[in-house]
Design a protein around this motif. Sequence first.
Motif: not given
Length: 436
Positions: A412-435
């Motif tokens: 999820r840390m790597q996905a946060v970097v992809e979303f906010y830094v690399d601009g990958k808009q769907d980087a967070l989509d594959s993760f569920p809300d919870g655990s």
Amino acid sequence: MLATGVSSAMAGRRDRIQQHRGYRITIAIVVGILIGCVCAFVFPNGFFNSGSSLLVNERLSKSNSKVGLASCESSERVKMLKSEFSVVSVKNAELKKQVKELTEKVRLAEQETENARNQVLVLGSQIKAGPFGTVKSLRTNPTVVPDESVNPRLAKLLEKVAVSKEIIVVLANSNVKPMLEVQITSVKRVGIQNYLIVALDDSIVDFCKSKEVAYYKRDPDKAVDMVGKSGGNHAVSRLKFRVLREFLQLGYGVLLSDVDIVFLQNPFGHLYRDSDVESMSDGHDNNTAYGFNHVFDDPSMGWSRSAHTMRIWVFNSGFFYLRPTLPSIDLLDRVADTISKTGEWDQAVFNEQLFYPSHPGYTGLHASKRVMDMYEFMNSKVLFKTVRKNEELKKLKPVIVHLNYHPDKLERMQAVVEFYVDGKQDALDSFPDGSF
């Protein structure tokens, strides 16, 4: 006639001399007889017979037995003295313990007295209240006088690394190296200079050197080192309340950060610094993050069935800022002491000490508190349940994102970097809300 007279006189003198000599001999004989009688009475068996030898031997035997008895008594005496010494040693140890406890009580009493004096000094001179609407009760506690004698080596290091007497502090061991690498990369990308890693094992020291990151290796401490080298996330998290104390004593404001945090902006530009403790929240909306009036309903009470309560979700003990004040140090001491005695979760104890008010038998912590903006200092529940699903909120760029609510932290840390830094808009989509 003359010759005849002289001869008679001389003959008379000789007779008297012989008479005296006879008296002396008689007296000598009588004395000898008396001495013989006495000896015969005292030594009826004579001086040199076998009985006398037995008596001498008996006396010698008694003398030897006395020597042997004295030797036995000496051995027993040594044993008794050793036993007494052991008892005295135990009593001495108990007395030393009592002296230590009394000394600590005196120190705490003096500290409370000093705290009271400092609070009086902070209040300052009496002032008049202004007109309606102009009175503000905001008051910050004074910072402590820096004491470099606490840790001269750390003091020299902080002089080089800190900016404006402030520092970001991260505790890490080799168990979190992958996440630490993501964090270091984000820190360098943002341009944060005052970032320091407290290395809890030699592997992290080598890692920091390879990444050219400032680090601090503490002096040996069994109580800390054992946990620091092999402990998991929660065990390591508990250590920070002991480690941070020296930073505050040296006069530095400390921004404590867990490893599972991505930095997207420099946080020092977003702090208010008007409170002793400034912390991010585990809340996920305005009510839970900043507090709300919660009504408790008890129908059995009839007319007074509704009881109003105030509720707020806890401060997150993985990201908070402490000003170098007495209440901040008091907070660290209280949390560290409670955890050492109970083994409770550090975040629960952290909040109990911050929020429990004074009441009979308990003196609350006199520390001012501020909750950080939940969208700037964002927890992963806010991000994955709310922000990523809202087109307007997705446009906001947080200061940090803390992956505190989820176990798959690295991904999820790597996905946060992809979303906010690399601009990958769907980087967070594959993760569920919870655990799940």
